[in-house]
Each structure stands twice: as structure tokens, then as C-alpha cells.
Design a protein around this motif. Structure first.
Motif, PDB file in Angstrom:
ATOM      1  N   MET A   1      -3.448 -13.535   4.710  1.00 12.90           N
ATOM      2  CA  MET A   1      -3.648 -12.103   4.490  1.00 12.90           C
ATOM      3  C   MET A   1      -3.295 -11.719   3.057  1.00 12.90           C
ATOM      4  N   ASP A   2      -2.197 -12.256   2.552  1.00 17.58           N
ATOM      5  CA  ASP A   2      -1.809 -11.969   1.171  1.00 17.58           C
ATOM      6  C   ASP A   2      -2.858 -12.465   0.184  1.00 17.58           C
TER       7      ASP A   2
ATOM      8  N   GLU B   1       1.880  -5.737  -0.270  1.00 16.42           N
ATOM      9  CA  GLU B   1       3.167  -5.076  -0.119  1.00 16.42           C
ATOM     10  C   GLU B   1       3.949  -5.680   1.040  1.00 16.42           C
ATOM     11  N   PHE B   2       3.281  -5.969   2.147  1.00 16.68           N
ATOM     12  CA  PHE B   2       3.903  -6.621   3.298  1.00 16.68           C
ATOM     13  C   PHE B   2       2.804  -7.184   4.177  1.00 16.68           C
ATOM     14  N   SER B   3       3.110  -8.301   4.826  1.00 12.08           N
ATOM     15  CA  SER B   3       2.193  -8.906   5.798  1.00 12.08           C
ATOM     16  C   SER B   3       3.044  -9.437   6.945  1.00 12.08           C
TER      17      SER B   3
ATOM     18  N   CYS C   1      -0.949  -2.863   1.375  1.00 10.77           N
ATOM     19  CA  CYS C   1      -0.983  -3.216  -0.044  1.00 10.77           C
ATOM     20  C   CYS C   1      -0.906  -1.940  -0.863  1.00 10.77           C
ATOM     21  N   THR C   2      -0.889  -2.100  -2.178  1.00 14.63           N
ATOM     22  CA  THR C   2      -0.948  -0.944  -3.063  1.00 14.63           C
ATOM     23  C   THR C   2      -2.138  -1.080  -4.002  1.00 14.63           C
TER      24      THR C   2
ATOM     25  N   GLN D   1      -0.153   3.337  -1.315  1.00 11.39           N
ATOM     26  CA  GLN D   1      -0.039   2.347  -0.252  1.00 11.39           C
ATOM     27  C   GLN D   1      -1.024   2.525   0.891  1.00 11.39           C
ATOM     28  N   SER D   2      -1.275   1.391   1.553  1.00 14.36           N
ATOM     29  CA  SER D   2      -1.959   1.366   2.844  1.00 14.36           C
ATOM     30  C   SER D   2      -0.980   0.832   3.877  1.00 14.36           C
ATOM     31  N   ASP D   3      -1.265   1.063   5.139  1.00 11.80           N
ATOM     32  CA  ASP D   3      -0.430   0.564   6.233  1.00 11.80           C
ATOM     33  C   ASP D   3      -1.308   0.535   7.480  1.00 11.80           C
TER      34      ASP D   3
END
Length: 423
Positions: free
Chosen positions: A233-234, A245-247, A279-280, A285-287
Motif C-alpha cells: 500500500m505504501d 501517512e499510515f497503512s 496519505c497526504t 490528509q486522506s483516511d
């Protein structure tokens, strides 16, 4: 939902792009297969427009209006998202103080160490009065001198909500006649309502995350670990132009723990896979969360997934202009209670709030949580993620963000239609 700092164990993007092999089944494929899978992806953020000087000037004007209305002479901001929001300065926090001081009238001030000034100036986006301090000087005295020159040393001084105690205390010591208050009426009054430019950047970030999901979902294989999937995903997010930003990836019983588990997790037939990724783009940001089953879903998995999908739609329908933010959470919780979950935040059921604000930070005020009375207004942005968690078995979370318009909410990403078409 996921906040990166709350679960530090995840695979780095740099290692992925360097071609390091994945664990589990993915190791057999090697980095060559990864490169081939990413070959069809291109940067989709090239048209994203950064926040310009005119927008930052408008933010400052809005903040100064709110300061005058609240009877606040100036507000103090440390490095972080609020400093980026008002000044454009991307900087880090340390024991060496850098501060932005926004007065109720006139030009702002930036207080920073002398030797850091050239670096701090590189991202500065508005005109400011820069005041430097040497290593043997008190930075709070430098800030007090600016405020004294503006006749603000005896006024109410607002602290942005994340300012560390030693800074508020240091300023109070050198300005004993000032009254330290919260800057929330000013900072929240600006940041909670997004402009069209901000919403466009959040849309770009969401588009990247959805495209990355579409790339990764069909590549999940039996034997992969949660870290393998996160690394894919990253890599896809980076190739598409986003900054990961996070996975967070949770497999099987770990999906019942909203922010994850350190227990080993391996994909197998019939296992729930819950992904919470963001991500940014230009800092915004998205979530987005998606839950699917590898192989064939059981009747129970399918039933719970459908219940969560309906819960998400109930939250969306409850988000109306003027409604209290907490009423959105109440609407979902009432539906879940009718199915036998809870009650309230008890398990099995929905153990966390229905949603949170989002923008430059993944989690921003205010939240869609019971008891929150802030009325919903155009420009506010939220996650919608009323998951269901069955301890020891599995969990389901579907998360899409929306922004409020004059006529109601509008999705940044379209929720999935079924457990068989999760992305």
C-alpha cells in the motif's frame, strides 16, 4: 481513523522502494514483481495546487477578526499543523523555541533561534517580523519585547491547544500582567471550516488512497502478513504521488482491535482483512478504511459487513447543517443497539466514536461523538467510520470522509457496495 503515532510498527516506504523482499508468500515474488505491479501507476497529483499567499492572508484576517471578537490581543503557536496553516512554516519542535505570534492587528512575528533562521524561512508563506534569539538568551523575553512594542503585554494571550506547558509558563513569567487563555475560539474558528482550496487537496489525497486500494486489493495472497500488505500500500501510494501517512492492516481476530495488535497475522482462506490507510498531498490528509474477506465470506462476516455499511449511511444521513456533531454518533449507536450491540460503547459493538475531524491533521476537532454539541456547518470535514468489533473473532470497519456543503454532506470517496466489491 488510524493515528500513526498510536501504532508505530509498520514497514517503511524507503525499504519497499529499495526492493527489499516481503515476508511470507510475497517473498517468493520478490521485488521484481513489485516493480511490475507498480509499472502501470503514475503520479495523479500533478494538478494539485498548494495553498497560496492570498489564502494565507485571508486566514490571518479571519484569525484577527476572531481575536478581536474574543477579546484576545494575540495568539501563540508552536511548530506543527497550526503553524503550517497560518504561516506555511514546516518546522519541528525541540527544547529550542520557535514561535509564531499572531496579533489582533498588524503583522505577525516569528521568534526562532538565530542559527535556524535560514532554514525556517525556506517555507515561510506570509510576511512576518522575524525576531531571533541567541543560545544564551531567553526566547520568551524576545517574544515579550514584540508584544510590549504592540501594547499587548497586558492583554489576553491565547495559547494554541498543543503549545507545551513550559512555553506558556515561560511567557507568563516574563509578562506577569498578561492573562493566558485558550486560543481555541480563534484557531478552531479558522481551521474547522475548510476552503475550496483545502477541500481540493483533501480530495486529491483521497483519490490517491482509493487508487492505491484498487492496486493492492487484487494482489493480496494467502501467506502474506499484515506488514506485506502495508508495504504494498505504501509503495502504490508513493507511486501515485501521495506521501504515505499510515497503512494499518489487521488480519483475522486482530481486526477486532481497532488500532491493531502486535500478534503475528497471516492471510488465510476465509480471513477478514481490515485496512485503514491514508496519505497526504500538499500536507492535507486522506483516511479510508476497507474490510474484505480473502476467499469466501461466511454468513456472519457478510451480515456484520452489511450492518456496518448501513451504519455508515445512517451517519451520513444524520449529518445535516445545524445538527449537533454528537447527534451523528447517536443515530448510528441507536441503530446498532436495535441489532443487539452495545449498548453505548460496549462490546461487541462500536467501541469508538463514529468519526473525527480531518484536514492538515488526521484527527482534528471536532469529533462525531456522543455529547459533542458543536453544530455542523459548511466546510467542516469528517471521517465516517462506525465499525463493529467482535472480540476474539473479527471486526469490520468501513471509513470514508465527507465535507459539509450548504445542502448537506458530500463524500470524498464513495463507500463500497458489498463485501464482494470492497474497493
Amino acid at each position: 481513523m488510524f493515528n500513526r503515532s498510536s501504532f508505530p510498527s509498520r514497514r517503511g516506504v524507503a525499504a519497499t522502494l529499495a526492493g527489499l523482499p516481503f515476508a511470507g508468500a510475497a517473498a517468493a515474488a520478490g521485488s521484481g514483481a513489485l516493480a511490475a505491479d507498480l509499472a502501470g501507476l503514475t503520479d495523479i497529483t500533478t494538478r494539485a495546487k498548494p495553498i497560496d499567499t492570498a489564502e494565507r492572508a485571508a486566514r490571518l484576517a479571519r484569525a484577527q477578526t476572531l481575536m478581536r471578537q474574543a477579546g484576545i490581543g494575540a495568539i501563540v503557536i508552536e511548530p506543527g499543523s497550526s503553524m503550517v496553516y497560518f504561516t506555511g512554516v514546516f518546522w519541528h519542535r525541540s527544547e529550542r523555541v520557535t514561535l509564531a505570534i499572531l496579533p489582533a492587528t498588524g503583522e505577525p512575528c516569528l521568534v526562532t533561534p538565530f542559527f535556524e533562521r535560514p532554514s525556517v524561512e525556506q517555507t515561510l508563506g506570509i510576511p512576518v517580523d522575524i525576531r531571533v534569539w541567541q543560545e544564551d538568551e531567553n526566547p520568551f523575553s524576545i517574544a515579550a519585547a514584540f508584544l510590549t512594542e504592540r501594547d499587548l503585554a497586558k492583554e489576553r494571550l491565547g495559547m494554541e491547544e498543543t503549545v507545551r506547558f513550559f512555553i506558556a509558563d515561560g511567557l507568563a513569567r516574563v509578562m506577569p500582567h498578561a492573562t493566558i487563555v485558550s486560543a481555541d475560539p480563534v484557531v478552531r474558528g479558522c481551521r474547522m471550516v475548510k476552503t475550496a482550496a483545502e477541500i481540493a487537496l483533501m480530495q486529491a489525497a483521497t483519490d490517491v488512497t482509493i487508487a492505491a486500494y484498487r492496486n493492492v486489493h487484487p494482489r493480496v495472497r494467502a501467506g502474506m502478513t499484515n506488514h506485506d500488505i502495508a508495504a504494498m500500500m505504501d509503495a502504490a501510494t508513493t507511486k501515485l504521488g501521495g506521501s504515505p501517512e499510515f497503512s494499518l492492516v489487521l488480519v483475522g481476530p486482530a481486526a477486532a482491535l481497532p488500532h491493531g495488535s502486535r500478534a503475528p497475522q497471516v492471510v488465510a482462506d476465509g480471513a477478514i482483512v481490515l485496512m485503514d490507510c491514508g496519505c497526504t498531498v500538499q500536507g492535507y490528509q486522506s483516511d479510508v478504511s476497507r474490510t474484505f474477506v480473502f476467499g469466501t465470506a461466511s454468513e456472519e462476516q457478510r451480515r456484520v459487513w452489511n450492518q456496518v455499511a448501513k451504519g455508515q449511511q445512517i451517519a451520513f444521513a444524520a449529518a445535516r447543517i445545524g445538527a449537533a456533531a454528537g447527534s451523528v454518533d447517536d443515530a448510528v449507536r441507536g441503530y446498532y443497539a436495535s441489532l443487539g450491540y452495545g449498548p453505548g460503547y460496549r462490546l461487541p459493538g462500536l467501541s469508538h466514536r463514529t468519526g473525527h475531524g480531518i484536514g492538515l491533521d488526521g484527527h482534528e476537532p471536532v469529533n462525531l461523538v456522543h455529547g459533542e454539541r458543536t453544530p455542523l456547518a459548511p466546510g467542516m470535514c469528517f471521517s465516517d467510520e462506525p465499525g463493529l468489533y467482535l472480540p476474539g473473532r473479527f471486526g469490520v470497519r468501513l471509513e470514508d470522509c465527507f465535507h459539509m456543503t450548504g445542502t448537506g454532506p458530500r463524500w470524498f470517496s464513495t463507500p463500497p457496495v458489498s463485501i464482494d466489491q470492497p474497493v
